[in-house]
Design a protein around this motif. Structure first.
Motif, mmCIF file in Angstrom:
data_model
loop_
_atom_site.group_PDB
_atom_site.id
_atom_site.type_symbol
_atom_site.label_atom_id
_atom_site.label_comp_id
_atom_site.label_asym_id
_atom_site.label_seq_id
_atom_site.Cartn_x
_atom_site.Cartn_y
_atom_site.Cartn_z
ATOM 1 N N ILE A 188 0.828 -1.212 0.000
ATOM 2 C CA ILE A 188 0.000 0.000 0.000
ATOM 3 C C ILE A 188 0.859 1.256 0.000
ATOM 4 O O ILE A 188 0.582 2.227 -0.720
ATOM 5 C CB ILE A 188 -0.955 -0.016 1.212
ATOM 6 N N VAL A 189 1.927 1.259 0.816
ATOM 7 C CA VAL A 189 2.803 2.437 0.884
ATOM 8 C C VAL A 189 3.436 2.719 -0.475
ATOM 9 O O VAL A 189 3.466 3.860 -0.948
ATOM 10 C CB VAL A 189 3.886 2.235 1.959
ATOM 11 N N MET A 190 3.955 1.668 -1.134
ATOM 12 C CA MET A 190 4.573 1.861 -2.449
ATOM 13 C C MET A 190 3.562 2.364 -3.471
ATOM 14 O O MET A 190 3.875 3.229 -4.303
ATOM 15 C CB MET A 190 5.195 0.541 -2.921
ATOM 16 N N ALA A 191 2.338 1.823 -3.411
ATOM 17 C CA ALA A 191 1.307 2.268 -4.346
ATOM 18 C C ALA A 191 0.946 3.728 -4.102
ATOM 19 O O ALA A 191 0.791 4.517 -5.048
ATOM 20 C CB ALA A 191 0.062 1.394 -4.210
ATOM 21 N N LEU A 192 0.830 4.116 -2.835
ATOM 22 C CA LEU A 192 0.487 5.505 -2.512
ATOM 23 C C LEU A 192 1.590 6.466 -2.940
ATOM 24 O O LEU A 192 1.315 7.553 -3.462
ATOM 25 C CB LEU A 192 0.211 5.636 -1.008
ATOM 26 N N LEU A 193 2.851 6.078 -2.692
ATOM 27 C CA LEU A 193 3.963 6.938 -3.083
ATOM 28 C C LEU A 193 4.009 7.135 -4.597
ATOM 29 O O LEU A 193 4.176 8.254 -5.084
ATOM 30 C CB LEU A 193 5.288 6.333 -2.583
ATOM 31 N N ILE A 240 -0.634 5.395 -12.901
ATOM 32 C CA ILE A 240 -1.429 5.309 -11.661
ATOM 33 C C ILE A 240 -2.394 4.135 -11.722
ATOM 34 O O ILE A 240 -2.520 3.354 -10.777
ATOM 35 C CB ILE A 240 -2.197 6.631 -11.419
ATOM 36 N N LEU A 241 -3.089 4.003 -12.860
ATOM 37 C CA LEU A 241 -4.047 2.908 -13.018
ATOM 38 C C LEU A 241 -3.334 1.562 -12.904
ATOM 39 O O LEU A 241 -3.818 0.630 -12.242
ATOM 40 C CB LEU A 241 -4.758 3.021 -14.364
ATOM 41 N N GLY A 242 -2.153 1.457 -13.539
ATOM 42 C CA GLY A 242 -1.393 0.209 -13.467
ATOM 43 C C GLY A 242 -0.957 -0.121 -12.062
ATOM 44 O O GLY A 242 -1.017 -1.279 -11.625
ATOM 45 N N VAL A 243 -0.532 0.900 -11.319
ATOM 46 C CA VAL A 243 -0.105 0.692 -9.931
ATOM 47 C C VAL A 243 -1.269 0.216 -9.074
ATOM 48 O O VAL A 243 -1.131 -0.699 -8.256
ATOM 49 C CB VAL A 243 0.499 1.992 -9.353
ATOM 50 N N LEU A 244 -2.434 0.832 -9.257
ATOM 51 C CA LEU A 244 -3.602 0.445 -8.469
ATOM 52 C C LEU A 244 -4.048 -0.984 -8.806
ATOM 53 O O LEU A 244 -4.432 -1.753 -7.913
ATOM 54 C CB LEU A 244 -4.748 1.426 -8.710
ATOM 55 N N ALA A 285 -0.663 14.316 -19.854
ATOM 56 C CA ALA A 285 -1.283 14.049 -18.555
ATOM 57 C C ALA A 285 -1.771 12.613 -18.454
ATOM 58 O O ALA A 285 -1.828 12.037 -17.363
ATOM 59 C CB ALA A 285 -2.450 15.015 -18.332
ATOM 60 N N ALA A 286 -2.094 12.008 -19.614
ATOM 61 C CA ALA A 286 -2.617 10.643 -19.599
ATOM 62 C C ALA A 286 -1.535 9.629 -19.264
ATOM 63 O O ALA A 286 -1.822 8.575 -18.697
ATOM 64 C CB ALA A 286 -3.247 10.306 -20.943
ATOM 65 N N ILE A 287 -0.268 9.937 -19.603
ATOM 66 C CA ILE A 287 0.818 8.980 -19.343
ATOM 67 C C ILE A 287 0.940 8.660 -17.854
ATOM 68 O O ILE A 287 0.903 7.490 -17.460
ATOM 69 C CB ILE A 287 2.146 9.501 -19.920
ATOM 70 N N PRO A 288 1.076 9.684 -16.978
ATOM 71 C CA PRO A 288 1.090 9.359 -15.539
ATOM 72 C C PRO A 288 -0.222 8.738 -15.071
ATOM 73 O O PRO A 288 -0.237 7.920 -14.154
ATOM 74 C CB PRO A 288 1.332 10.718 -14.863
ATOM 75 N N MET A 299 2.986 10.464 -9.402
ATOM 76 C CA MET A 299 2.389 10.651 -10.724
ATOM 77 C C MET A 299 1.340 11.761 -10.714
ATOM 78 O O MET A 299 1.246 12.556 -11.652
ATOM 79 C CB MET A 299 1.766 9.341 -11.207
ATOM 80 N N ALA A 300 0.543 11.820 -9.643
ATOM 81 C CA ALA A 300 -0.467 12.874 -9.540
ATOM 82 C C ALA A 300 0.204 14.245 -9.469
ATOM 83 O O ALA A 300 -0.281 15.230 -10.053
ATOM 84 C CB ALA A 300 -1.347 12.641 -8.311
ATOM 85 N N GLY A 301 1.327 14.327 -8.754
ATOM 86 C CA GLY A 301 2.068 15.592 -8.675
ATOM 87 C C GLY A 301 2.599 16.010 -10.038
ATOM 88 O O GLY A 301 2.578 17.203 -10.385
ATOM 89 N N ILE A 302 3.088 15.027 -10.822
ATOM 90 C CA ILE A 302 3.588 15.337 -12.162
ATOM 91 C C ILE A 302 2.467 15.870 -13.043
ATOM 92 O O ILE A 302 2.642 16.844 -13.792
ATOM 93 C CB ILE A 302 4.218 14.078 -12.787
ATOM 94 N N ILE A 303 1.294 15.240 -12.933
ATOM 95 C CA ILE A 303 0.141 15.719 -13.715
ATOM 96 C C ILE A 303 -0.197 17.158 -13.329
ATOM 97 O O ILE A 303 -0.410 18.018 -14.197
ATOM 98 C CB ILE A 303 -1.075 14.810 -13.488
ATOM 99 N N ALA A 304 -0.236 17.418 -12.022
ATOM 100 C CA ALA A 304 -0.579 18.762 -11.552
ATOM 101 C C ALA A 304 0.446 19.786 -12.030
ATOM 102 O O ALA A 304 0.084 20.900 -12.455
ATOM 103 C CB ALA A 304 -0.666 18.768 -10.025
ATOM 104 N N LEU A 305 1.742 19.438 -11.993
ATOM 105 C CA LEU A 305 2.781 20.367 -12.446
ATOM 106 C C LEU A 305 2.653 20.653 -13.940
ATOM 107 O O LEU A 305 2.826 21.791 -14.397
ATOM 108 C CB LEU A 305 4.165 19.786 -12.137
#
Length: 216
Positions: A146-151, A191-195, A184-187, A156-162
């Motif tokens: 869970i920790v690795m997935a959240l990190l 994210i989807l793959g990690v989840l 934006a779709a790449i990250p 990735m969410a931060g990269i999208i926001a930037l």
């Protein structure tokens, strides 16, 4: 037939079927046109035999001997020796638990060292006691996944926001909207793959990953 059809017909998961193939217990043909495995009635029958033996607790090596020409009777004779040994071990565990029940002691007053020595002597004589210590690590496995997935998701969410922020600071110099969406779709895909990987990992931990491929 395809592996999905075999899974539905026999009641063995695709992961188990592939595992038995890796172990040499199953050898389906390959379709000459597409290279896919092609399962027939012989493979279905073999899987039913494997499922029956595994439900009886017969080891894979013993099943391999039977497939190589050994009789079921010989295999069962050897397996019964193992079952008798396990029954004796279970009876010894029951006796030890009953003796502890009769003591009416609190845990902090229990002579754990003496009891462990007694269990060691019984194990040296051939007994096998249940050891649940490996299950104690499951919460740690959950936490790590869970920790690795959240990190990763947070990164990735931060990269999208930037990227979105950088492209919208000066609308006049912003790249085309389609390019922004792709970048934006790449990250987002990551994210989807990690989840999805996290979901699969949790399922494996719940099943007990050490025995996951040997359920049948």
């Amino acid at each position: 037939m395809k592996i999905n059809e075999v899974e539905a017909q026999v009641g063995i998961t695709k992961k188990n079927i592939r595992f038995y193939e890796e172990q040499g217990l199953l050898s389906p043909r390959r379709n000459s046109e597409n290279g896919y495995r092609d399962y027939g009635e012989a493979e279905v029958a073999a899987l039913r035999q494997i499922k029956l033996m595994r439900k009886l607790g017969v080891p894979l090596e013993e099943i391999r001997r039977m497939q190589a020409g050994g009789t079921v009777a010989d295999g069962m004779r050897r397996h019964l020796v193992t079952l008798e040994r396990e029954r004796k071990s279970l009876e010894q565990s029951i006796q030890l638990c009953q003796s502890l029940k009769d003591r009416e002691e609190r845990l902090n007053a229990l002579d754990a060292a003496g009891l462990l020595e007694e269990m060691d002597r019984l194990e040296q004589a051939g007994a096998t006691f249940q050891d649940k210590q490996k299950n104690d690590l499951k919460p740690v496995r959950y936490a790590g996944a869970i920790v690795m997935a959240l990190l990763t998701t947070g990164l990735m969410a931060g990269i999208i926001a930037l990227m979105v922020w950088g492209f919208t600071v000066d609308p006049a110099d912003a790249p085309p909207l389609a390019l922004v969406a792709v970048l934006a779709a790449i990250p987002g895909v990551v994210i989807l793959g990690v989840l999805l990987a996290l979901f699969q990992r949790i399922k494996e931990i719940q099943k007990g990953e050490e025995d996951d491929a040997k359920n049948y």
